[in-house]
Structures are given as structure tokens and as C-alpha cells.
Write a protein that holds these residues in place. Structure first.
Motif, PDB file in Angstrom:
ATOM      1  N   VAL A 478       0.854  -1.184   0.000  1.00  0.00           N
ATOM      2  CA  VAL A 478       0.000   0.000   0.000  1.00  0.00           C
ATOM      3  C   VAL A 478       0.897   1.245   0.000  1.00  0.00           C
ATOM      4  O   VAL A 478       1.799   1.357   0.828  1.00  0.00           O
ATOM      5  N   ALA A 479       0.638   2.141  -0.936  1.00  0.00           N
ATOM      6  CA  ALA A 479       1.488   3.333  -1.086  1.00  0.00           C
ATOM      7  C   ALA A 479       0.643   4.593  -0.933  1.00  0.00           C
ATOM      8  O   ALA A 479       0.174   5.146  -1.916  1.00  0.00           O
ATOM      9  N   PRO A 480       0.455   5.067   0.309  1.00  0.00           N
ATOM     10  CA  PRO A 480      -0.324   6.299   0.491  1.00  0.00           C
ATOM     11  C   PRO A 480       0.531   7.498   0.080  1.00  0.00           C
ATOM     12  O   PRO A 480       1.672   7.622   0.505  1.00  0.00           O
ATOM     13  N   GLY A 481       0.006   8.350  -0.759  1.00  0.00           N
ATOM     14  CA  GLY A 481       0.716   9.592  -1.103  1.00  0.00           C
ATOM     15  C   GLY A 481       2.090   9.373  -1.692  1.00  0.00           C
ATOM     16  O   GLY A 481       3.018  10.113  -1.357  1.00  0.00           O
ATOM     17  N   LEU A 482       2.235   8.404  -2.568  1.00  0.00           N
ATOM     18  CA  LEU A 482       3.542   8.190  -3.210  1.00  0.00           C
ATOM     19  C   LEU A 482       3.657   9.200  -4.355  1.00  0.00           C
ATOM     20  O   LEU A 482       3.549   8.869  -5.533  1.00  0.00           O
ATOM     21  N   ASN A 483       3.895  10.436  -3.969  1.00  0.00           N
ATOM     22  CA  ASN A 483       3.831  11.580  -4.879  1.00  0.00           C
ATOM     23  C   ASN A 483       4.940  11.546  -5.932  1.00  0.00           C
ATOM     24  O   ASN A 483       4.711  11.837  -7.098  1.00  0.00           O
ATOM     25  N   LEU A 503      -1.035  -3.938  -5.540  1.00  0.00           N
ATOM     26  CA  LEU A 503      -0.542  -2.602  -5.201  1.00  0.00           C
ATOM     27  C   LEU A 503      -1.721  -1.650  -5.062  1.00  0.00           C
ATOM     28  O   LEU A 503      -2.534  -1.540  -5.985  1.00  0.00           O
ATOM     29  N   VAL A 504      -1.789  -0.989  -3.908  1.00  0.00           N
ATOM     30  CA  VAL A 504      -2.819   0.038  -3.709  1.00  0.00           C
ATOM     31  C   VAL A 504      -2.123   1.397  -3.617  1.00  0.00           C
ATOM     32  O   VAL A 504      -1.266   1.604  -2.750  1.00  0.00           O
ATOM     33  N   LEU A 505      -2.460   2.299  -4.512  1.00  0.00           N
ATOM     34  CA  LEU A 505      -1.907   3.660  -4.457  1.00  0.00           C
ATOM     35  C   LEU A 505      -2.921   4.567  -3.783  1.00  0.00           C
ATOM     36  O   LEU A 505      -4.104   4.538  -4.130  1.00  0.00           O
ATOM     37  N   GLY A 506      -2.445   5.348  -2.822  1.00  0.00           N
ATOM     38  CA  GLY A 506      -3.333   6.302  -2.162  1.00  0.00           C
ATOM     39  C   GLY A 506      -3.287   7.646  -2.866  1.00  0.00           C
ATOM     40  O   GLY A 506      -2.440   7.882  -3.748  1.00  0.00           O
ATOM     41  N   GLN A 507      -4.193   8.542  -2.481  1.00  0.00           N
ATOM     42  CA  GLN A 507      -4.324   9.848  -3.117  1.00  0.00           C
ATOM     43  C   GLN A 507      -2.982  10.578  -3.196  1.00  0.00           C
ATOM     44  O   GLN A 507      -2.155  10.443  -2.319  1.00  0.00           O
TER      45      GLN A 507
END
Ligand code: GAL
Length: 693
Positions: A478-483, A503-507
Motif C-alpha cells: 500500500v502506497a499512500p501519497g507516493l507523490n 498494489l494500492v496507491l493512495g491519493q
């Protein structure tokens, strides 16, 4: 009074000590062996240089009676170790280590370079750092040194080498802490010149830098390296990120300067670490840790009570630096002195926190500090012994921690944390969001925690790792805020999904490239094709927006991304309700199966219930199981795995007694007997051994 001024009793004896300490210390020669230390250590920071030697034995006796097995010594004692240039005084330290050993207490030595003596900075003023506003630091506090200054590095290496030569083979010295909490940088002209050289090495030509930073914007174009300034807040995003990377590399080389001389003169059994700082983001801690043997950190709650998710995630982050068990090098005995309100942890909470630390993979919990300094900046800080030398009310609770550790050490020996789920953490991305928040209330760490909290409750064990780490052993990433997504990160993530991972990408993911410039594709940039969808537009929110679908009906706040699907295999999981018109009825979360793998994008900052449902969905679809099984809310479960089975540590952080049914009969290590359920009072702890299946 400066905390570095020596007490009178010590000054009187210095001359004699200086001569004798140059000889091979007798006390050390006689100590050729030490028994192996227990697997889990209780420790404390001890500053023998502040106390008459006649007092040491009483302190060490009290430590021994508390079950302390480790003292961390020396990290601010430069003025005592080298009272004038080249005149060393180590005899007191020889005796302190030997005195601790008599009480079966091991020593970890700190190099004293976070606190240079006054003679040093007076003689070599260029070693003092310069603040961003151009003022030079002065003596009277700590961390006044310039981390990039060659003279300071020479002197720091010198003292580290003296220490290593003297104690590198001492059987009672377990390891080394380099400096103390690297943090403050310098803005002097020499450091700026080094930064410009660093840029040259990275970008090779000034034209390349100009293109990658889009310097045509606002006429920022450079024609010479020496025109490039230092900016920490309002500069070009490429410049800002480069400065952070330079700071990271400079702390790493600052550390290596000492590390090399310690390694050259010490037994391989002695570890080398430094005390990191949880969520602190002054530089990339993951990179700075690369050269160390062991990660460790200073774990403070500050104001309020322990938040097991926020604090636990910082443990997991630290564990992720080396991918193995770590140390809590400092933690608060009740309270600190630097928060807005320095309230105490509740009765029982210090013990609960110690077990929470061990549960997350700490092999040592060490309190800062043993006894109140009689003067100096930290007179109000929590301790285990007061200025009068007698135990404070917390002491018996720490004694219990000592007894617990003694009982549990044999079963915890060799155990480690293993997780099926990883959260990706990237300093580049955190910085990039912090510099351009777009919504002033957007906090990238809170975003990480919004995913971490429900995921940990379900899985009971999570890893936090860098996005360049190997990922193939995780069922869910899980990748929260992987800007910021570099080419290397994109490759790693695409490979992971293609090989069957979820893979879950966060906002806010996939917006920036490696130079903190915009990707030329919409978010998530290089992952758009894999996702079969993209972000059409982002919206900072003033008011919450309704959202419904797979994760139930709720709201999102702060941030909402309007998603679209272009591939007919990409499903919409969530849609926005009535809002600003743009978002109404549009996708908020989408997912696509890719062979055996899957990629999901969540574009909205969901409320707590929405995040719980999202976490449940993503773990179910990825086949992730809880480590132990269902437990009452507020009971934390921490598994550690070893050859002799799994040790489950349970801590009750809820506000009431809780009974936890166990999935199989387990040995109760602290209470004795075999149990198929345990009842835990508030802050109660159970350590349970489940034999291998
Ligand atoms: C740490 C520091 C210690 C002590 C402690 C007080 O940041 O490493 O030396 O100052 O804070 O909480």
C-alpha cells in the motif's frame, strides 16, 4: 550555567587523570570476557561524568535492582574526555565501564560529537554552524557544529578513533552510537560550495540541470554552478529536493567519517548505530542508516498518551531501515520537558509501551535518563531517580519491566517480525507534498497513518519500507501519497504487480518525477497504463464530500481526485456524491486485475469508517490473514516469529479489562501455565508462546 561546564570536584582531579589515562588501563586489561547479554535488554542513559565517583556504585546498584543490563554513556562528554586539545582523559570512562560491568551492566558508547567543547569552537570557529539567517551558532547549547566542515570532521574522527582504540575490544562494550540525533545543518558559504559541487556531480552539465528543473520559469536559468542558492521552503521544487538529498548525503558522509575509524579498531561483534528520530524528516533516514549495523531510535510520546498506531508505525519505519530488529535507544520515563504540556504517561502505560516497543521488533528499551541533571537545560525531564539519588514513583514499574524482560528473553531470543503487508514510505514524496500542500491541512504522515491504522488492526503486523525495496514476498503493498515516482520505483512497482502482487496507491500518488517536476502523464504517471485509468483532476476540499460504493457510504475530506477508466477491465470501486459539480457521480477509487496481480487507486481521503472498509476489502482480496485472530478493540497484538514457535505479545490499550480468546493453547510466559484465553486489565500485558504448527 552551560551543561558542558565541569563540576568542581572533577576539575580538581583532571590533571592526574590525564597522565594515567594515557597508559593501558589496568581495569580494562583484566576484563577479557563477558557473558553474552540477554536477548531483550533494559537500558538507561547514564552520565557518570556529572557525578562523583563515590556515587556511581549506588546508582549502578539501583539500576541492577531494576533489571537494567545496559547503560548508554559518553555521548555528550567531549569536554570531559578531551579537556584541552590532544589531552585525553579516559580514565573515568574506563572506571565507569568497569563499575557497570561489576553490576553485570553492559555499556553502549556514544561518540560525543553532538556537543563539542568550548576550547574547540573557540580555536576553530569555522566548525560552528551557520543558521539560515546567517548568524553563527555559539557555545552554550548542543549541536552547534557544522556537519560539512572538514576541520570539524577531522576533530570528530579523532575523538571517535581514540575511543575505538581504547574500547573497541572491551567485552563489556556492546556497541557504538555515533553522535546523537543528527539534525541541524549549516548554511555557511563552504557548505553552499559543497552543495554546488554535489549538484555538478549529479547533473553533470548546467544545461541538464536547467532542463530538469524547468528554470526558464521565472528566469531561474543558471549559467554557472556557483549561482545556485540554498532554498529550504520557497525555492524551485527541483532545488528544494536536491538540497534535502545533499543534506542526506552529507549526514551519511559525516557518519561514515566516524564509522570507518570505529570499525577499523573494534570487534565485529560491536554494532554501530545512531539514534534516529521516528517521523523526523530533516533528511532521508533510510539512506543514512544504510552504512549502520543496527537501526535505533528515540521514542518519545511528548504531550498526551501513547497512540499505538502513530507510534507503532514509527517503530515499523525504523525496523524497515535495516529490515531487522532494532533498538529503542531512548524513551521517556513518564514525561519529557519539551512538549507544550509535559504530562506523564499513566500508571502502567510505561510498561505497556515497553512491550509495545518489543512487539514491534525492539530488542532493547532504554530510558532517557537515569537521574536528573543538577543543572543544565533538561532539569524538568522525567527520570528513574531524582536529584536526591532515590527512586521516583515510576521506578517500581520499570523494575517490573526488568523482571518481565528477564522472564521473556529466552523465548524472544532469535525472534523477528514478519508481515504479509507493506506500506511504502518515501521521504521524497513527503517533502514534495509538504512544500506544495495545496490544502494547508494536508499532512502526509497523517495520510500514511489513515491507511496504517485499519490495516494494522486487521493484519496485526505491518512492514514499512522504501519503495525501492524488494516487494515480492508481500501479498499486499500500500502506497499512500507516493507523490514522487522515479523510473526505478515505477519499474519495481510494475514488476511487483506483474508477478502477482496487489498494489494500492493512495491519493496524490504518481504526480512527480525524480526531480520533483510534474510527470508528463497524469497521475499515477508511469503506472497509468497498468491501472487502465488515471486522475483527471485533483481538488483540495474545504467541506467533506459524500462518497459511496465498495467501502460503504461515507465522506472524504481535504482531498478528492476525479478518476477515469480507459480500460474495460478497470472497475470503479467508489464514486463521489453531490459536491462541486466536477466530482458529482465521478469515480473516487478504481481497481484493475492484471494477471494474478492487481492495482488499485484510491483518490479520496476517506473517513475512518471508509478506511476500515477499504482496508478490509484490500486484505480480503489479497488473501491476507490476521496473525492471531479477532481481539477486542484496543487490544494490540504483536507477533514475533522464531524457530521455537511464535511469541504473541498482547497489550490492552483500551479503557477496560478485556478477555482475549486464543486460537490454540499457548504457554503464558509471564504468568505461567497454558492458556486458551487471557484476561488483561487496562495496560495489561501477556506474552504467549505458540509452538510451531
Ligand atoms: C533526545 C536527546 C536526549 C534528550 C532527550 C530528552 O532528543 O537525544 O539527549 O535531550 O531528547 O527528551
Amino acid at each position: 550555567m552551560s551543561k558542558f561546564r565541569r563540576p568542581l570536584w572533577l576539575s580538581v582531579s583532571l590533571c592526574t587523570l590525564a597522565i594515567t589515562s594515557l597508559l593501558v588501563p589496568l581495569a580494562l586489561r583484566s576484563q577479557t570476557t563477558a557473558p553474552p547479554p540477554p536477548a531483550i535488554l533494559l537500558g538507561t542513559a547514564w552520565y557518570p561524568e556529572q557525578w562523583p565517583e563515590s556515587r556511581w556504585d549506588a546508582d549502578l546498584t539501583l539500576m541492577q535492582e531494576a533489571g537494567v543490563h545496559m547503560v548508554r554513556v559518553g555521548e555528550f562528554a567531549w569536554s570531559t574526555m578531551e579537556p584541552s586539545e590532544g589531552q585525553y582523559n579516559f580514565a573515568w570512562l574506563d572506571r565507569a565501564i568497569a563499575a557497570a560491568a561489576k553490576h553485570h551492566i553492559y555499556t553502549v558508547l556514544g561518540t560525543p560529537t553532538a556537543a563539542p567543547p568550548a576550547w574547540l569552537t573557540q580555536k576553530y570557529p569555522e566548525t560552528l554552524r551557520v543558521y539560515e539567517d546567517g548568524r553563527r551558532a555559539e557555545h552554550g547549547n548542543r549541536q552547534q557544529f557544522n556537519f560539512a566542515n572538514p576541520k570539524y570532521r577531522e576533530l570528530a574522527r579523532g575523538i571517535a578513533e581514540q575511543m575505538a582504540k581504547r574500547y573497541g575490544h572491551n567485552p563489556w562494550v556492546l556497541g557504538w552510537q555515533i553522535d546523537n540525533e543528527y539534525a541541524d545543518v549549516s548554511f555557511d558559504p563552504e557548505t553552499k560550495a559543497q552543495f554546488q559541487q554535489w549538484l555538478k556531480a549529479r547533473y553533470a552539465t548546467i544545461d541538464n540541470l536547467n532542463v530538469r528543473w524547468t528554470t526558464a520559469y521565472w528566469s531561474e536559468t543558471y549559467s554557472d554552478w556557483n549561482q545556485i542558492p540554498i532554498e529550504t521552503r520557497d525555492g524551485n521544487p527541483g532545488l528544494l529536493l536536491s538540497w534535502k538529498r545533499f543534506v542526506t548525503d552529507t549526514w551519511r558522509s559525516y557518519q561514515k567519517n566516524q564509522l570507518d575509524v570505529i570499525r577499523a579498531s573494534s570487534d565485529p561483534r560491536q554494532f554501530i548505530t545512531t539514534n534516529m528520530m521516528g517521523w523526523f524528516d530533516g533528511y532521508d533516514l533510510d539512506i543514512v542508516c544504510k552504512d549502520l549495523d543496527l537501526a535505533s531510535w528515540d521514542d518519545y510520546v511528548g504531550e498526551g498518551q501513547l497512540d499505538p498506531a502513530l507510534n507503532g508505525a514509527a517503530h515499523d519505519l525504523t525496523r524497515g531501515f535495516k529490515g531487522k530488529n532494532f533498538w529503542v535507544m531512548e524513551t521517556q520515563p513518564g514525561f519529557v520537558d519539551w512538549a507544550p504540556i509535559n504530562n506523564s504517561l499513566n500508571k502502567g502505560e510505561v510498561r505497556a509501551m515497553a512491550w509495545h516497543d518489543v512487539g514491534h521488533g525492539a530488542d532493547t528499551v532504554s530510558y532517557w535518563q537515569w537521574r536528573s541533571d543538577l543543572n543544565g537545560q533538561e532539569e524538568y525531564h522525567g527520570t528513574l531517580v531524582g536529584p536526591d539519588g532515590t527512586p521516583v514513583p515510576l521506578y517500581p514499574e520499570v523494575q517490573q519491566v526488568g523482571r518481565d524482560f528477564a522472564m521473556a528473553s529466552p523465548v524472544l531470543a532469535g525472534t523477528t517480525v514478519k508481515s504479509e503487508v507493506a506500506i511504502l514510505h518515501s521521504y521524497d514524496s513527503r517533502w514534495a507534498i509538504e512544500w506544495q500542500k495545496q490544502n494547508g491541512e494536508y499532512n502526509p504522515v497523517s495520510e500514511i497513518i489513515s491507511y496504517y491504522r485499519p490495516l494494522r488492526a486487521i493484519t496485526q503486523s505491518l512492514d514499512i519500507v522504501a519503495p525501492t525495496n524488494p516487494l515480492d514476498h508481500y501479498k499486499l503493498v500500500v502506497a499512500p501519497g507516493l507523490n514522487v515516482i522515479s523510473d526505478a520505483v515505477a519499474k519495481n512497482l510494475i514488476e511487483y504487480v506483474r508477478q502477482g502482487g496487489h498494489l494500492v496507491l493512495g491519493q496524490r500518488s504518481g504526480m512527480k518525477n525524480v526531480d520533483n517536476g510534474l510527470q508528463t502523464e497524469r497521475q499515477p504517471g508511469p503506472l497509468v497504463d497498468l491501472l487502465g485509468g488515471r486522475v483527471e483532476q485533483y481538488y483540495a476540499l474545504v467541506h467533506p464530500v459524500p462518497v459511496q460504493g465498495q467501502f460503504g457510504s461515507g465522506e472524504c475530506s481535504l482531498w478528492a481526485e476525479l478518476l477515469s477508466t480507459k480500460d474495460n477491465q478497470t472497475e470503479v470501486l467508489e464514486t463521489y456524491g453531490k459536491s462541486n459539480g466536477w466530482l458529482d457521480g465521478q469515480p473516487a477509487a478504481i481497481t484493475r486485475q492484471v494477471g494474478k496481480g492487481r492495482i488499485t487507486y484510491i483518490g479520496a481521503w476517506l473517513d475512518a469508517d471508509g478506511m476500515k472498509a477499504a482496508a478490509k476489502w484490500m486484505t480480503d482480496i489479497s488473501g491476507v490473514k490476521p496473525a492471531l485472530g479477532p481481539v477486542p478493540d484496543g487490544v494490540e497484538v504483536y507477533p514475533r516469529y522464531g524457530d521455537h514457535g511464535t511469541v504473541f505479545i498482547l497489550v490492552n490499550f483500551s479503557k477496560a479489562e478485556q478477555t482475549v480468546p486464543l486460537p490454540s493453547a499457548m504457554r503464558d510466559i509471564l504468568e505461567g501455565g497454558t492458556k486458551d484465553f487471557v484476561t488483561l486489565p487496562v495496560y495489561g500485558v501477556a506474552v504467549l508462546l505458540a509452538p510451531p504448527q
